[in-house]
Design a protein around this motif. Structure first.
Motif, PDB file in Angstrom:
ATOM      1  N   ARG A 328     -84.258 -66.760 -65.026  1.00  0.00           N
ATOM      2  CA  ARG A 328     -84.802 -65.411 -65.269  1.00  0.00           C
ATOM      3  C   ARG A 328     -86.062 -65.163 -64.442  1.00  0.00           C
ATOM      4  O   ARG A 328     -86.363 -64.019 -64.083  1.00  0.00           O
ATOM      5  CB  ARG A 328     -85.098 -65.222 -66.758  1.00  0.00           C
ATOM      6  N   THR A 354     -70.559 -67.158 -57.634  1.00  0.00           N
ATOM      7  CA  THR A 354     -71.015 -66.187 -58.631  1.00  0.00           C
ATOM      8  C   THR A 354     -71.374 -66.821 -59.973  1.00  0.00           C
ATOM      9  O   THR A 354     -71.699 -66.115 -60.920  1.00  0.00           O
ATOM     10  CB  THR A 354     -69.932 -65.116 -58.863  1.00  0.00           C
ATOM     11  N   CYS A 357     -74.668 -65.743 -61.529  1.00  0.00           N
ATOM     12  CA  CYS A 357     -74.941 -64.301 -61.644  1.00  0.00           C
ATOM     13  C   CYS A 357     -73.730 -63.588 -62.242  1.00  0.00           C
ATOM     14  O   CYS A 357     -73.249 -62.591 -61.692  1.00  0.00           O
ATOM     15  CB  CYS A 357     -75.318 -63.704 -60.295  1.00  0.00           C
ATOM     16  N   LEU A 358     -73.233 -64.112 -63.358  1.00  0.00           N
ATOM     17  CA  LEU A 358     -72.026 -63.551 -63.966  1.00  0.00           C
ATOM     18  C   LEU A 358     -72.205 -62.100 -64.413  1.00  0.00           C
ATOM     19  O   LEU A 358     -71.232 -61.332 -64.445  1.00  0.00           O
ATOM     20  CB  LEU A 358     -71.593 -64.420 -65.154  1.00  0.00           C
ATOM     21  N   ASP A 359     -73.442 -61.724 -64.740  1.00  0.00           N
ATOM     22  CA  ASP A 359     -73.672 -60.332 -65.155  1.00  0.00           C
ATOM     23  C   ASP A 359     -73.284 -59.348 -64.056  1.00  0.00           C
ATOM     24  O   ASP A 359     -72.840 -58.228 -64.344  1.00  0.00           O
ATOM     25  CB  ASP A 359     -75.147 -60.129 -65.512  1.00  0.00           C
ATOM     26  N   SER A 360     -73.437 -59.763 -62.808  1.00  0.00           N
ATOM     27  CA  SER A 360     -73.153 -58.854 -61.693  1.00  0.00           C
ATOM     28  C   SER A 360     -71.663 -58.704 -61.429  1.00  0.00           C
ATOM     29  O   SER A 360     -71.255 -57.811 -60.689  1.00  0.00           O
ATOM     30  CB  SER A 360     -73.862 -59.344 -60.432  1.00  0.00           C
ATOM     31  N   SER A 362     -69.356 -58.806 -64.101  1.00  0.00           N
ATOM     32  CA  SER A 362     -68.745 -58.601 -65.416  1.00  0.00           C
ATOM     33  C   SER A 362     -68.950 -57.176 -65.883  1.00  0.00           C
ATOM     34  O   SER A 362     -69.947 -56.524 -65.545  1.00  0.00           O
ATOM     35  CB  SER A 362     -69.345 -59.565 -66.449  1.00  0.00           C
ATOM     36  N   GLY A 364     -69.031 -55.898 -69.547  1.00  0.00           N
ATOM     37  CA  GLY A 364     -68.944 -56.363 -70.923  1.00  0.00           C
ATOM     38  C   GLY A 364     -68.417 -57.792 -70.925  1.00  0.00           C
ATOM     39  O   GLY A 364     -68.884 -58.644 -70.164  1.00  0.00           O
ATOM     40  N   GLU A 372     -65.998 -60.098 -57.865  1.00  0.00           N
ATOM     41  CA  GLU A 372     -66.269 -61.507 -57.601  1.00  0.00           C
ATOM     42  C   GLU A 372     -65.808 -61.888 -56.192  1.00  0.00           C
ATOM     43  O   GLU A 372     -66.547 -62.545 -55.443  1.00  0.00           O
ATOM     44  CB  GLU A 372     -65.551 -62.360 -58.643  1.00  0.00           C
ATOM     45  N   THR A 413     -79.900 -65.619 -57.008  1.00  0.00           N
ATOM     46  CA  THR A 413     -80.834 -65.565 -58.134  1.00  0.00           C
ATOM     47  C   THR A 413     -82.257 -65.974 -57.754  1.00  0.00           C
ATOM     48  O   THR A 413     -83.190 -65.659 -58.489  1.00  0.00           O
ATOM     49  CB  THR A 413     -80.371 -66.506 -59.265  1.00  0.00           C
TER      50      THR A 413
END
Length: 499
Positions: A328, A354, A357-360, A362, A364, A372, A413
């Motif tokens: 973070r 990836t 940085c899975l939020d980027s 995904s 939800g 990806e 990140t």
């Protein structure tokens, strides 16, 4: 002693070897060098009987041979020690050395005492003091390597092949290995030595053969070539600048401090070490194996809990770090063990780049596969990853391309800091230059780079500043103009402080 002539070997879609040749003499250490994918492994497997050539011939002592399998090659005195040891951690040193060859008494039962005595004699031949009853799983990597060599001596090898033997050792352990190999050479054993560390070639070997794209390029006495000539032969082009230009001294002094680790303590492994990382600056962290370098880096990243000390980054001071907190805060960490701790080896490039940085990718709880793959496509181009696309499993890629995949992951990140632990371990010279380029490009973006390395030329060639650790403490830091191999070794071996 060994002669290989006109050897060719093809796999589906790949010509691994083409008209390959190699001569190895008894009582010499012969280096075999080349980039990943040059054909070294395939040639080694053919010599060791693990694969059969499609064409060509091989002779031993002037007599043609064609192995029916590895057992036949071993019976002829050819033994391979691979980078990943073939040892049983829950068995003793003696049991590992003599597995399948245990000493037996008159009743044909295993004579453990005789087996341990024989093991001790073999270790003494190597100049190693190691209790034969100790479990191999309790040994250091360097001692495990000596057990592997002792295993080879049981079969009275005439040719010993070592594949990247120093990939997991450094410093005094490397020199100890070299001393044992010289002893074997002086006894008449022929040794093929495969390594990406060119300084080792000049320190240890008598002759060197260069291979590229599955073909023989040249064979020279080591004294006839220098590092630049070897690199040129390996990569097929003139490498005039192996390391990218370093930052100017004025820029180093003026750079903003983005991370300050103060008085970090981890038991006996790290004892009150402090380090600061500056934006856009490559900071080297050097020292002997066991000095605490990796432990300090893991504490900064939160992989090991600090017993004392603080990490300040982004205006916040942390007395407790975790990997989640570090990520973070924009910190990335490239581990020294890319296969065991870094990459998901059974997954493809897209999954690996990836992963942090899975939020980027995904929406939800749902993974966006197209997004990806798109990110992976961009990274493959930006980081020059040689593969067949985002769906390429990383397990089938060379070490250098695996490493670039891991660096690409953390580049997403690491807004502030990227820690690289042994970033070029086990990668060829071409991939090294690419990794060095990537490091400098990230630094140009303002990322503070912390590079841990056991290779002095790399430390000196890449670092703008160098911290040196010794037995868990930090004897000093070398600023621009002070960074030499001699200065690093001096700090690593003496309690003398630098400015």
């Amino acid at each position: 002693m060994l002669s290989v002539r006109h050897i060719s070997k093809a796999f589906p879609g790949v010509q691994a070897l083409s008209d390959m040749q190699l001569d190895v003499h008894a009582g010499e250490i012969h280096a075999l060098v080349g980039e990943n994918g040059a054909g070294k492994s395939t040639l080694t497997k053919i010599i060791a009987g693990a694969q059969a050539p499609d064409a060509g011939e091989m002779s031993l002592d002037g007599k043609p041979v064609r192995w029916t399998g590895p057992a036949a090659a071993k019976a002829a005195g050819i033994h391979v020690i691979y980078q990943e040891f073939v040892l049983f951690p829950h068995l003793s040193v003696a049991e590992n050395i003599f597995i399948g060859h245990y000493r037996r008494n008159r009743l044909r039962a295993v004579d453990h005492a005789a087996t341990e005595r024989a093991a001790a004699e073999l270790m003494a031949r190597l100049g190693v003091r190691l209790e034969p009853w100790r479990l191999v799983g309790e040994l250091t990597v360097a001692d495990q390597q000596m057990v592997e060599i002792a295993k080879a001596l049981v079969d009275r090898p005439r040719l010993l092949i070592l594949d990247e033997p120093t990939a997991v050792i450094a410093g005094q352990e490397v020199e100890a290995l070299f001393e044992r190999l010289r002893l074997l050479r002086d006894e008449g054993v022929a040794i093929i030595y495969i390594s990406h560390r060119l300084e080792e070639i000049f320190s240890l070997c008598d002759r060197v053969t260069v291979v590229k794209d599955g073909q023989w390029i040249a064979t020279h006495a080591v004294g006839e070539v220098d590092r630049d000539r070897l690199v040129t032969l390996m990569v097929g082009r003139d490498v005039t600048q192996f390391f990218p230009p370093r930052a100017d001294a004025a820029d180093v002094a003026a750079a903003e401090v983005v991370l300050q680790a103060s008085d970090i303590r981890l038991g006996r492994r790290v004892r009150g070490a402090s380090i600061e990382l500056r934006a856009g600056i490559v900071t080297g962290l050097a020292g002997m194996v066991g000095a605490g370098r990796s432990e300090l880096a893991m504490a900064i990243f939160g992989g090991l809990p600090m017993e004392a000390g603080t990490v300040a980054i982004g205006g916040r001071v942390f007395r407790r770090m975790t990997p989640a907190i570090a990520i973070r805060q924009g910190i990335g960490f490239v581990t020294e063990d890319r296969k065991g701790e870094g990459l998901a080896m059974l997954q493809d490039v897209a999954v690996n780049v990836t992963a942090a940085c899975l939020d980027s990718v995904s929406a939800g709880p749902m993974l966006q596969s197209a997004r990806e793959r798109s990110i992976a496509d961009a990274d493959i181009e930006a980081f020059r990853i040689a593969c067949f696309g985002p769906g390429n499993p990383v397990a089938t890629m060379s070490g250098g391309n695996q490493q670039k995949t891991l660096i690409a992951r953390w580049a997403h990140t690491c807004r502030s800091v990227l820690i690289l632990d042994e970033p070029t371990r086990g990668v060829d010279v071409g991939a090294r230059t690419e990794i060095y380029r990537i490091m400098r490009e990230l630094a140009a973006r303002g990322v503070a780079i912390l590079m841990i390395s056991s290779e002095l030329p790399e430390v000196v060639g890449m670092s703008d500043r160098v911290y040196v650790m010794r037995e868990g403490s930090m004897p000093g830091v070398l600023e621009p103009g002070q960074i030499t191999e001699e200065a690093v070794v001096d700090l690593a071996t003496h309690h003398r402080h630098a400015a």
